[in-house]
Design a protein around this motif. Structure first.
Motif, PDB file in Angstrom:
ATOM      1  N   TYR A  59       1.936   6.831  10.575  1.00 14.39           N
ATOM      2  CA  TYR A  59       0.996   5.709  10.603  1.00 14.39           C
ATOM      3  C   TYR A  59       1.673   4.433  11.085  1.00 14.39           C
ATOM      4  N   SER A  60       0.984   3.717  11.931  1.00 11.96           N
ATOM      5  CA  SER A  60       1.474   2.408  12.372  1.00 11.96           C
ATOM      6  C   SER A  60       1.292   1.404  11.236  1.00 11.96           C
ATOM      7  N   LEU A  61       1.920   0.244  11.378  1.00 12.65           N
ATOM      8  CA  LEU A  61       1.733  -0.804  10.372  1.00 12.65           C
ATOM      9  C   LEU A  61       0.269  -1.231  10.310  1.00 12.65           C
ATOM     10  N   GLU A  62      -0.393  -1.223  11.455  1.00 11.74           N
ATOM     11  CA  GLU A  62      -1.815  -1.573  11.478  1.00 11.74           C
ATOM     12  C   GLU A  62      -2.634  -0.546  10.698  1.00 11.74           C
ATOM     13  N   ASP A  63      -2.286   0.746  10.850  1.00  8.78           N
ATOM     14  CA  ASP A  63      -2.971   1.801  10.089  1.00  8.78           C
ATOM     15  C   ASP A  63      -2.808   1.586   8.596  1.00  8.78           C
TER      16      ASP A  63
ATOM     17  N   LYS B  84       0.824  -1.213   0.000  1.00  9.49           N
ATOM     18  CA  LYS B  84       0.000   0.000   0.000  1.00  9.49           C
ATOM     19  C   LYS B  84       0.858   1.263   0.000  1.00  9.49           C
ATOM     20  N   VAL B  85       1.969   1.222   0.726  1.00  2.11           N
ATOM     21  CA  VAL B  85       2.891   2.351   0.680  1.00  2.11           C
ATOM     22  C   VAL B  85       3.427   2.534  -0.735  1.00  2.11           C
ATOM     23  N   GLY B  86       3.757   1.402  -1.387  1.00  2.00           N
ATOM     24  CA  GLY B  86       4.231   1.481  -2.770  1.00  2.00           C
ATOM     25  C   GLY B  86       3.174   2.066  -3.690  1.00  2.00           C
TER      26      GLY B  86
ATOM     27  N   MET C 247      -5.637   0.937   5.609  1.00  2.00           N
ATOM     28  CA  MET C 247      -5.852   2.044   4.677  1.00  2.00           C
ATOM     29  C   MET C 247      -6.414   1.539   3.335  1.00  2.00           C
ATOM     30  N   SER C 248      -7.516   2.143   2.908  1.00  2.00           N
ATOM     31  CA  SER C 248      -8.154   1.793   1.641  1.00  2.00           C
ATOM     32  C   SER C 248      -7.675   2.728   0.536  1.00  2.00           C
ATOM     33  N   ASP C 249      -8.029   2.403  -0.714  1.00  2.52           N
ATOM     34  CA  ASP C 249      -7.683   3.278  -1.835  1.00  2.52           C
ATOM     35  C   ASP C 249      -8.301   4.658  -1.633  1.00  2.52           C
ATOM     36  N   LYS C 250      -9.516   4.687  -1.102  1.00  5.43           N
ATOM     37  CA  LYS C 250     -10.187   5.965  -0.866  1.00  5.43           C
ATOM     38  C   LYS C 250      -9.445   6.770   0.198  1.00  5.43           C
ATOM     39  N   ASP C 251      -8.945   6.077   1.231  1.00  2.00           N
ATOM     40  CA  ASP C 251      -8.139   6.749   2.255  1.00  2.00           C
ATOM     41  C   ASP C 251      -6.909   7.392   1.626  1.00  2.00           C
TER      42      ASP C 251
ATOM     43  N   LEU D  64      -5.257   8.749  10.658  1.00  2.00           N
ATOM     44  CA  LEU D  64      -6.137   7.922   9.833  1.00  2.00           C
ATOM     45  C   LEU D  64      -7.601   8.165  10.187  1.00  2.00           C
ATOM     46  N   GLY D  65      -7.898   8.329  11.481  1.00  2.00           N
ATOM     47  CA  GLY D  65      -9.266   8.602  11.891  1.00  2.00           C
ATOM     48  C   GLY D  65      -9.806   9.882  11.273  1.00  2.00           C
ATOM     49  N   CYS D  66      -8.946  10.900  11.177  1.00  2.00           N
ATOM     50  CA  CYS D  66      -9.357  12.157  10.553  1.00  2.00           C
ATOM     51  C   CYS D  66      -9.656  11.954   9.066  1.00  2.00           C
TER      52      CYS D  66
END
Length: 241
Positions: free
Chosen positions: A200-204, A168-170, A208-212, A228-230
């Protein structure tokens, strides 16, 4: 000028690199090294095995049958080294192995002679793989079994789906390059991605979705990284329009 503290040199190690061998030609002499063949296949190399058929183990024979590697049914000949980028040997003949190593040195071809550390330009470590993540533990040829134990210990402590988080980072980096493609933006892109990785943590990242990610990219220009919550709260607000 005062004395600064710098790391001490610790000789006796090896330089651990991620060696890109995609489409490089790898020659394997001997038909019993299935694990190392799989390692180079995973790196998208073009592999040729030279060995009498009776010397093939089941896995190597399987990969030949499936066309995953090329096969030459005979003993090694010096001409096998033509246009080769890497050589791996595993034959039950120390004298023949040494001769192959010497030929590789003459041609400046990187070689690994199984179980003979002084005749190796590189070693195969114990590798943990999760998608794009690769972690290698090396004992510089001194204790392969211990390398496996250390590797397993490290892998057990890693979060689940860490490979997915890295992917996801990539993907986020690719999306960022589309909205900020100019070379002069390179330092800012790098700086912002560092902030993202730190925030962001690894869990975050796994969550994380594409929309995020699309919402997060809105904050690249002002050089900010919201929680991420924001991001998810913002998406809810945007969906109401």
């Amino acid at each position: 000028m005062g004395q600064e503290e710098f790391p001490e040199v610790q000789g006796g190690g090896s330089l651990i690199l991620a060696w890109q061998i995609r489409n490089k030609r790898v020659l394997v002499v001997g038909g019993g090294e299935a694990r190392r063949i799989l390692n180079v296949l995973n790196a998208d190399a073009k592999v040729t095995v030279v060995s009498p058929r009776e010397g093939l183990n089941k896995e190597v024979a399987f990969r030949i049958e499936k066309g995953q590697v090329d096969f030459v049914d005979r003993k090694f000949e010096p001409s096998d080294l033509d246009d080769v980028d890497m050589v791996l040997t595993a034959v039950d003949d120390p004298e023949a192995s040494t001769q192959i190593w010497k030929l590789c040195k003459e041609r400046k071809i990187a070689a690994n002679i199984a179980d003979v550390p002084p005749e190796c330009d590189f070693y195969f470590g114990s590798v943990h793989r999760d998608g794009p993540l690769q972690i290698m533990v090396s004992t510089n040829g001194k204790g392969p079994r211990l390398a496996n134990i250390v590797r397993r210990s490290i892998a057990e402590k890693l979060p689940e789906n860490i490979g997915e988080a890295i992917m996801k980072v990539g993907k986020l980096r690719q999306m960022l390059r589309k909205i900020a493609p100019k070379p002069e933006e390179g330092p800012k892109r790098m700086s912002w991605m560092i902030k993202v990785s730190d925030a962001y943590s690894l869990e975050d990242l796994c969550e994380m979705s594409d929309k995020d990610m699309e919402t997060l990219l809105r904050f690249y220009a002002p050089d900010k990284v919201p929680r991420l919550g924001c991001l998810k709260a913002m998406e809810g607000e945007l969906d109401t329009f």
